[in-house]
Design an enzyme around this catalytic site. Structure first.
Site, PDB file in Angstrom:
ATOM      1  CE  LYS A   9      -3.893  -2.186   2.392  1.00 13.72           C
ATOM      2  NZ  LYS A   9      -4.739  -2.096   3.602  1.00 13.72           N
ATOM      3  CG  PHE A  57     -13.814   0.645   6.753  1.00 12.69           C
ATOM      4  CD1 PHE A  57     -13.218   0.120   5.613  1.00 12.69           C
ATOM      5  CD2 PHE A  57     -14.504  -0.225   7.597  1.00 12.69           C
ATOM      6  CE1 PHE A  57     -13.300  -1.227   5.309  1.00 12.69           C
ATOM      7  CE2 PHE A  57     -14.598  -1.578   7.306  1.00 12.69           C
ATOM      8  CZ  PHE A  57     -13.988  -2.075   6.153  1.00 12.69           C
ATOM      9  CB  THR A  91      -6.781  -6.231   9.644  1.00 12.77           C
ATOM     10  OG1 THR A  91      -7.176  -7.362   8.874  1.00 12.77           O
ATOM     11  CG2 THR A  91      -7.121  -4.965   8.886  1.00 12.77           C
ATOM     12  CG  ASN A 112      -3.327  -2.648   6.920  1.00 14.99           C
ATOM     13  OD1 ASN A 112      -3.124  -2.314   5.750  1.00 14.99           O
ATOM     14  ND2 ASN A 112      -4.386  -3.353   7.274  1.00 14.99           N
ATOM     15  CG  HIS A 115      -5.207  -6.349  -0.129  1.00  9.81           C
ATOM     16  ND1 HIS A 115      -6.387  -6.513   0.560  1.00  9.81           N
ATOM     17  CD2 HIS A 115      -5.285  -7.159  -1.225  1.00  9.81           C
ATOM     18  CE1 HIS A 115      -7.154  -7.367  -0.109  1.00  9.81           C
ATOM     19  NE2 HIS A 115      -6.504  -7.769  -1.195  1.00  9.81           N
TER      20      HIS A 115
END
Length: 142
Positions: A9, A57, A91, A112, A115
């Site tokens: 990410k 979210f 997560t 985080n 993915h």
């Protein structure tokens, strides 16, 4: 052989962690067969995160994932999904064990770092969003 998708990410790319993360997956015995860097747009983000569309979210997730470049990689191997999920950690990085990608490198539940596909079925769909079959390379890993 099972395939799975990994996304590094924006927080991981921006902090220069892509190589370390990809290397961790290869050390699991998984073979990288596809790799690309891209700027995800809102259309692709909506398709990729469609299962979360009704969650509160979702908008923040799309805003975050489109905020900077990502690295998409396809890995192949026995139990690839399970191995990668275990190596990624929970997560929420605060709940991830040390030694996992998120436990060591994650910032918070949104940032985080990675993915990964959560099932072989979802992996097939997710991979098809980022790669054509002709972009995946079959080779003998030694």
């Amino acid at each position: 052989m099972e395939r799975t998708l990994l996304l590094v990410k924006p927080d991981g790319v921006n902090r220069g962690l892509s190589g370390e993360i990809l290397g961790r997956m290869e050390k699991l015995g998984l073979k990288m067969i596809g790799l690309r860097m891209l700027q995800m747009d809102a259309v692709l983000a909506d398709k990729h995160y469609a299962p979360h569309r009704e969650r509160p979210f979702f908008k923040d997730l799309v805003t975050y994932i489109t905020s900077g470049p990502i690295v998409a990689a396809v890995f192949e191997g026995e139990n690839a999904v399970e191995k990668m999920r275990k190596a990624m950690g929970a997560t929420d990085p605060a709940k991830s064990e040390k030694g996992t990608v998120r436990g060591d490198l994650g910032i918070n539940i949104e940032q985080n770092t990675v993915h990964g596909s959560d099932s072989a079925e979802n992996a097939k769909h997710e991979i098809s969003l980022f790669f054509s079959e002709s972009e995946l390379v079959n080779y003998d890993r030694r």
